[in-house]
Design a protein around this motif. Structure first.
Motif, PDB file in Angstrom:
ATOM      1  N   ALA A 173      17.292  49.648 -10.349  1.00  0.00           N
ATOM      2  CA  ALA A 173      17.058  48.938  -9.125  1.00  0.00           C
ATOM      3  C   ALA A 173      17.147  47.306  -9.639  1.00  0.00           C
ATOM      4  O   ALA A 173      17.913  46.749  -8.639  1.00  0.00           O
ATOM      5  N   ALA A 174      16.514  46.797 -10.591  1.00  0.00           N
ATOM      6  CA  ALA A 174      16.601  45.560 -11.021  1.00  0.00           C
ATOM      7  C   ALA A 174      17.919  44.932 -11.261  1.00  0.00           C
ATOM      8  O   ALA A 174      18.399  43.616 -10.764  1.00  0.00           O
ATOM      9  N   THR A 175      18.902  45.709 -11.879  1.00  0.00           N
ATOM     10  CA  THR A 175      20.083  45.228 -12.311  1.00  0.00           C
ATOM     11  C   THR A 175      20.880  44.945 -10.872  1.00  0.00           C
ATOM     12  O   THR A 175      21.593  44.111 -10.992  1.00  0.00           O
ATOM     13  N   THR A 176      20.669  46.020 -10.094  1.00  0.00           N
ATOM     14  CA  THR A 176      21.610  46.248  -8.768  1.00  0.00           C
ATOM     15  C   THR A 176      21.046  44.948  -7.914  1.00  0.00           C
ATOM     16  O   THR A 176      21.680  44.015  -7.103  1.00  0.00           O
ATOM     17  N   VAL A 177      19.705  44.441  -7.779  1.00  0.00           N
ATOM     18  CA  VAL A 177      19.177  43.648  -7.059  1.00  0.00           C
ATOM     19  C   VAL A 177      19.507  42.067  -7.478  1.00  0.00           C
ATOM     20  O   VAL A 177      19.433  41.074  -6.653  1.00  0.00           O
ATOM     21  N   GLY A 178      19.932  42.067  -8.716  1.00  0.00           N
ATOM     22  CA  GLY A 178      20.406  40.919  -9.296  1.00  0.00           C
ATOM     23  C   GLY A 178      21.447  40.298  -8.999  1.00  0.00           C
ATOM     24  O   GLY A 178      21.853  38.985  -8.820  1.00  0.00           O
ATOM     25  N   ALA A 200      15.078  39.320 -17.882  1.00  0.00           N
ATOM     26  CA  ALA A 200      15.055  39.207 -16.414  1.00  0.00           C
ATOM     27  C   ALA A 200      14.818  40.817 -15.797  1.00  0.00           C
ATOM     28  O   ALA A 200      14.268  40.779 -14.825  1.00  0.00           O
ATOM     29  N   VAL A 201      15.751  41.498 -16.271  1.00  0.00           N
ATOM     30  CA  VAL A 201      15.579  43.247 -15.944  1.00  0.00           C
ATOM     31  C   VAL A 201      14.151  43.597 -15.879  1.00  0.00           C
ATOM     32  O   VAL A 201      13.773  44.250 -14.890  1.00  0.00           O
ATOM     33  N   THR A 202      13.322  43.242 -17.117  1.00  0.00           N
ATOM     34  CA  THR A 202      12.193  44.012 -17.097  1.00  0.00           C
ATOM     35  C   THR A 202      11.231  43.369 -16.049  1.00  0.00           C
ATOM     36  O   THR A 202      10.490  43.851 -15.503  1.00  0.00           O
ATOM     37  N   ALA A 203      11.280  41.897 -15.970  1.00  0.00           N
ATOM     38  CA  ALA A 203      10.364  41.244 -14.976  1.00  0.00           C
ATOM     39  C   ALA A 203      10.638  41.526 -13.586  1.00  0.00           C
ATOM     40  O   ALA A 203       9.887  41.771 -12.670  1.00  0.00           O
ATOM     41  N   THR A 204      12.017  41.850 -13.180  1.00  0.00           N
ATOM     42  CA  THR A 204      12.389  42.047 -11.856  1.00  0.00           C
ATOM     43  C   THR A 204      11.891  43.778 -11.526  1.00  0.00           C
ATOM     44  O   THR A 204      11.507  43.793 -10.510  1.00  0.00           O
ATOM     45  N   ALA A 205      12.167  44.319 -12.552  1.00  0.00           N
ATOM     46  CA  ALA A 205      11.775  45.746 -12.414  1.00  0.00           C
ATOM     47  C   ALA A 205      10.410  45.991 -12.234  1.00  0.00           C
ATOM     48  O   ALA A 205       9.823  46.635 -11.323  1.00  0.00           O
ATOM     49  N   ARG A 206       9.274  44.930 -12.612  1.00  0.00           N
ATOM     50  CA  ARG A 206       7.960  44.915 -12.561  1.00  0.00           C
ATOM     51  C   ARG A 206       7.647  44.557 -11.201  1.00  0.00           C
ATOM     52  O   ARG A 206       6.882  45.304 -10.397  1.00  0.00           O
ATOM     53  N   LYS A 207       8.440  43.613 -10.682  1.00  0.00           N
ATOM     54  CA  LYS A 207       8.123  43.302  -9.059  1.00  0.00           C
ATOM     55  C   LYS A 207       8.298  44.470  -8.364  1.00  0.00           C
ATOM     56  O   LYS A 207       7.687  44.530  -7.386  1.00  0.00           O
ATOM     57  N   ILE A 208       9.619  45.066  -8.438  1.00  0.00           N
ATOM     58  CA  ILE A 208       9.843  46.069  -7.731  1.00  0.00           C
ATOM     59  C   ILE A 208       8.875  47.242  -7.688  1.00  0.00           C
ATOM     60  O   ILE A 208       8.437  47.820  -6.772  1.00  0.00           O
ATOM     61  N   ALA A 209       8.276  47.409  -8.921  1.00  0.00           N
ATOM     62  CA  ALA A 209       7.167  48.556  -9.027  1.00  0.00           C
ATOM     63  C   ALA A 209       5.904  48.114  -8.366  1.00  0.00           C
ATOM     64  O   ALA A 209       5.533  48.970  -7.589  1.00  0.00           O
ATOM     65  N   VAL A 210       5.718  46.693  -8.194  1.00  0.00           N
ATOM     66  CA  VAL A 210       4.658  46.158  -7.472  1.00  0.00           C
ATOM     67  C   VAL A 210       4.738  46.553  -6.049  1.00  0.00           C
ATOM     68  O   VAL A 210       3.871  47.210  -5.184  1.00  0.00           O
ATOM     69  N   LEU A 211       5.968  46.217  -5.633  1.00  0.00           N
ATOM     70  CA  LEU A 211       6.310  46.670  -4.254  1.00  0.00           C
ATOM     71  C   LEU A 211       6.167  47.879  -3.896  1.00  0.00           C
ATOM     72  O   LEU A 211       5.630  48.474  -2.592  1.00  0.00           O
ATOM     73  N   PHE A 212       7.020  48.747  -4.638  1.00  0.00           N
ATOM     74  CA  PHE A 212       6.843  50.254  -4.538  1.00  0.00           C
ATOM     75  C   PHE A 212       5.394  50.769  -4.517  1.00  0.00           C
ATOM     76  O   PHE A 212       5.061  51.596  -3.495  1.00  0.00           O
ATOM     77  N   TYR A 213       4.554  50.343  -5.337  1.00  0.00           N
ATOM     78  CA  TYR A 213       3.146  50.642  -5.229  1.00  0.00           C
ATOM     79  C   TYR A 213       2.504  50.209  -3.931  1.00  0.00           C
ATOM     80  O   TYR A 213       1.710  51.255  -3.382  1.00  0.00           O
ATOM     81  N   ASN A 214       2.534  49.075  -3.510  1.00  0.00           N
ATOM     82  CA  ASN A 214       1.822  48.658  -2.530  1.00  0.00           C
ATOM     83  C   ASN A 214       2.424  49.458  -1.384  1.00  0.00           C
ATOM     84  O   ASN A 214       1.442  49.531  -0.128  1.00  0.00           O
TER      85      ASN A 214
END
Length: 264
Positions: A173-178, A200-214
Motif C-alpha cells: 500500500a505504501a508503494t502504491t500511495v507514493g 520511505a516504504v517502511t515509514a509510510t507503511a507505518r503511517k498507514i498501519a496507524v490510520l488502519f488501527y485508529n
C-alpha cells in the motif's frame, strides 16, 4: 477504408483490419505439440478460475455470517474514491461488505483498496483490542524502529525483520500511495529523496498501519488533507526550527526579500 481493431495480442501498435485479424486467429502453422500444450494451458486456466470463484463464494458467505452478527453501521457508506474495478478483485462488493461489518470505510485511507483492506482484516481480525495503542500494533508488525540502547546511547534503530503478511500488504500500500498527490504520497516522496526508498516504504507503511488501527479500533474517519497541506506544514516546521536555532545563537532570521533597516 476498413475499420481497424486492436490485434488479439493486445499490443496497441499492432493493428489490422477485421478480415486479416480473423484469418490470423483461425489460420496458423502451429505444430501438433504446440496446440496440445496450448489446450493444456487453457484447461488449467479455466480450472484455476473455477477455484478462485469458489473461494470468492466462500469468502462472501463468511462475510454475510459476520454481517448478520455485527451491529448495524450508524454512518452511511461514503462514495468510492475510484469507480474502476481493480484487477483480480473479488466477484462480490468487498467494500460494502466490510463497511457493514466494521462500520467504517477502510478504502478512504489512500493505498487501501477493497481487496487489500479485505486481506488486512483477514490477517488482523475485526477486533484490535489486543493492542492497547497504535504503537503496540506497529511494533507487532515490525514497522516501528527497534531501538537497541546501551549506556544511554542508541546503538541501532533498525526495524526487525518479519514474515508478517499484514506488514507485506501495508508495504505494498505504501508503494502504491507514493505515486499519489496526497499527504501520504508527499511524505513518501520527501523521505525517499532524503533516506532512500526502502526506509520511505517502511515509514509510510507505518503511517498507514496507524490510520488502519485508529479507523478499526476507534472508528476514525480519515480525510486526506492533500499534498499541499503536508508541504506547507513541513515548511513551517523547518522554519520554526531554524528560528529557534538562530535565536539560541543570538541571531534573528530575516526574509530574503525584506528590506533591512540601516543605522546612521
Amino acid at each position: 477504408m476498413p475499420s481497424s481493431i486492436v490485434h488479439p495480442c493486445g499490443c496497441p501498435r499492432c493493428r489490422a483490419d477485421e478480415p486479416h485479424a480473423g484469418r490470423a486467429l483461425l489460420v496458423g502453422n502451429d505444430r501438433e505439440e504446440h496446440v496440445f500444450a496450448l489446450a493444456q494451458s487453457l484447461e488449467l486456466y479455466d480450472l484455476y478460475q473455477d477455484k478462485v470463484a469458489a473461494c470468492d463464494t466462500r469468502i462472501e458467505a463468511v462475510l454475510k455470517r459476520l454481517r448478520a452478527a455485527a451491529a448495524k453501521p450508524t454512518a452511511k457508506l461514503p462514495p468510492a474514491r475510484h469507480a474502476t474495478k481493480q484487477p483480480n478483485a473479488p466477484a462480490f462488493d468487498a467494500r460494502v461488505a466490510l463497511h457493514a461489518i466494521l462500520g467504517v470505510d477502510l478504502t478512504q485511507i489512500h493505498g487501501l483498496g477493497p481487496s487489500l483492506a479485505l486481506k488486512l482484516v483477514g490477517e488482523c481480525g475485526t477486533d484490535l483490542s489486543a493492542w492497547p495503542s497504535a504503537k503496540h500494533f506497529t511494533s507487532w508488525l515490525c514497522l516501528a524502529p527497534s531501538n537497541k540502547i546501551s549506556g544511554g546511547k542508541v546503538l541501532s534503530a533498525r526495524t526487525r525483520r518479519s514474515g508478517s503478511r499484514a506488514a507485506a500488504l501495508l508495504r505494498l500500500a505504501a508503494t502504491t500511495v507514493g505515486r499519489t498527490e496526497t499527504a501520504l504520497g508527499a511524505f513518501y516522496r520527501r523521505l525517499s529523496a532524503r533516506a532512500g526508498k526502502a526506509k520511505a516504504v517502511t515509514a509510510t507503511a507505518r503511517k498507514i498501519a496507524v490510520l488502519f488501527y485508529n479507523a478499526l479500533r476507534h472508528g476514525m474517519d480519515y480525510v486526506d488533507p492533500g499534498a499541499a497541506y503536508y508541504e506547507e506544514r513541513y515548511r513551517h516546521r523547518v522554519l520554526t526550527n531554524l528560528q529557534r536555532r538562530a535565536k539560541s545563537l543570538g541571531y534573528v532570521l530575516q526574509e530574503a526579500g525584506a528590506e533591512s533597516v540601516g543605522v546612521s
